[in-house]
Design an enzyme around this catalytic site. Structure first.
Site, PDB file in Angstrom:
ATOM      1  CG  ASP A  38      -2.162   0.872   1.004  1.00 44.38           C
ATOM      2  OD1 ASP A  38      -3.221   0.303   0.712  1.00 44.38           O
ATOM      3  OD2 ASP A  38      -2.059   2.115   1.113  1.00 44.38           O
ATOM      4  CG  ASP A  64       3.295   5.748  -6.921  1.00 44.02           C
ATOM      5  OD1 ASP A  64       2.639   4.866  -7.519  1.00 44.02           O
ATOM      6  OD2 ASP A  64       3.230   6.949  -7.215  1.00 44.02           O
ATOM      7  CG  ASN A  91      -7.796  -4.056  -4.208  1.00 42.88           C
ATOM      8  OD1 ASN A  91      -8.970  -4.149  -4.560  1.00 42.88           O
ATOM      9  ND2 ASN A  91      -7.391  -3.258  -3.213  1.00 42.88           N
ATOM     10  CE1 TYR A 157     -11.538   3.785 -10.571  1.00 45.23           C
ATOM     11  CE2 TYR A 157     -13.592   3.185 -11.655  1.00 45.23           C
ATOM     12  CZ  TYR A 157     -12.647   2.962 -10.670  1.00 45.23           C
ATOM     13  OH  TYR A 157     -12.812   1.911  -9.791  1.00 45.23           O
ATOM     14  CE  LYS A 161     -10.360   0.367 -11.541  1.00 45.28           C
ATOM     15  NZ  LYS A 161      -9.455  -0.510 -10.755  1.00 45.28           N
TER      16      LYS A 161
END
Length: 253
Positions: A38, A64, A91, A157, A161
């Site tokens: 993370d 990152d 994720n 976005y 995706k």
């Protein structure tokens, strides 16, 4: 076959909160050794604490993931600490501002694409040699309802995706004869604590607002995590290249 993960090495990105944390905890509960990745060091540490407090095994790596050096360090940690990489869960992701294409800045576009699409590509490329050497592996990507339609997010976005779904299918075809499966979930609205940074009155948010009535109830992170764990498990051994909506039927509307 078993759906357990005893002794397997699992990388989960974005595991400091939300869906990623729920997935990391769920894998650990089934015996996996989890690398918690993370950008937020505090969140990653909290996830590791939850896992180890329950008797599981986990280590945190922060940074990152759009940075190749961070990716290389993450994979090296999994290999050195846990002997390889059996499962990769891409994720981690960020939202855009729901901006229409005409209102999307270069900075918004480049950052969203870099985090949501380029980072999963970099990490997948880095783990593939280890999975190929082992002759097996499972990759699960967190796509989105926005990867299935054009009315669930802004231009950046939505494009990221859709691209991640394309990457998922390409990997499934390219490596299916070498023991590696790649699938994705497509979450609908999920209770993750993400705060949307919207430009009030902008064309994108105003247009999209009319479509959200079909979304249904928001899911809990654990519901998304259950689908991720299933797709990575031996119980899904013949599932490859699938995009699984976890959205209370939104994709069916």
């Amino acid at each position: 076959m078993t759906s357990g993960f005893d002794g397997r090495s699992v990388i989960v990105t974005g595991a400091g909160s939300g869906i990623g944390r729920a997935a990391a905890v769920a894998f650990a509960a089934q015996g996996a050794r989890v690398v918690v990745a993370d950008l937020n060091a505090e969140g990653a540490a909290e996830t590791v604490g939850t896992i180890t407090g329950a008797g599981g095994t986990a280590v945190a790596v922060t940074g990152d993931l759009s940075d190749q050096a961070v990716v290389d360090g993450l994979v090296a940690t999994a290999v050195e600490r846990f002997g390889g990489v059996d499962v990769l869960v891409n994720n981690a992701g960020i939202m855009d501002r729901m901006s229409a294409a005409g209102d999307t800045s270069d900075a918004e576009w480049e950052r969203v694409i870099r985090v949501n699409l380029t980072a999963p590509f970099l990490l997948t490329r880095a783990v593939l040699p280890h999975m190929l050497a082992a002759g097996r592996g499972a990759i699960v990507n967190t796509a989105s309802e926005a990867g299935l339609r054009g009315s669930a997010a802004g231009a950046a976005y939505t494009s990221s995706k859709h691209g991640l779904i394309g990457l998922t299918k390409s990997l499934a075809v390219m490596y299916r004869t070498q023991g590696i499966r790649t699938n994705a979930i497509a979450p609908g609205g999920t209770v993750t604590g993400i705060v949307l940074d919207l430009e009030e009155g902008a064309h994108g948010p105003a247009t999209l607002g009319g479509y959200f009535g079909n979304a249904g109830r928001a899911s809990e992170p654990e519901e998304q995590a259950a689908a991720i764990v299933f797709l990575a498990s031996d119980a899904a051994s013949n599932i490859n290249g699938a995009i699984l909506p976890v959205d209370n039927g939104w994709a069916a509307v």
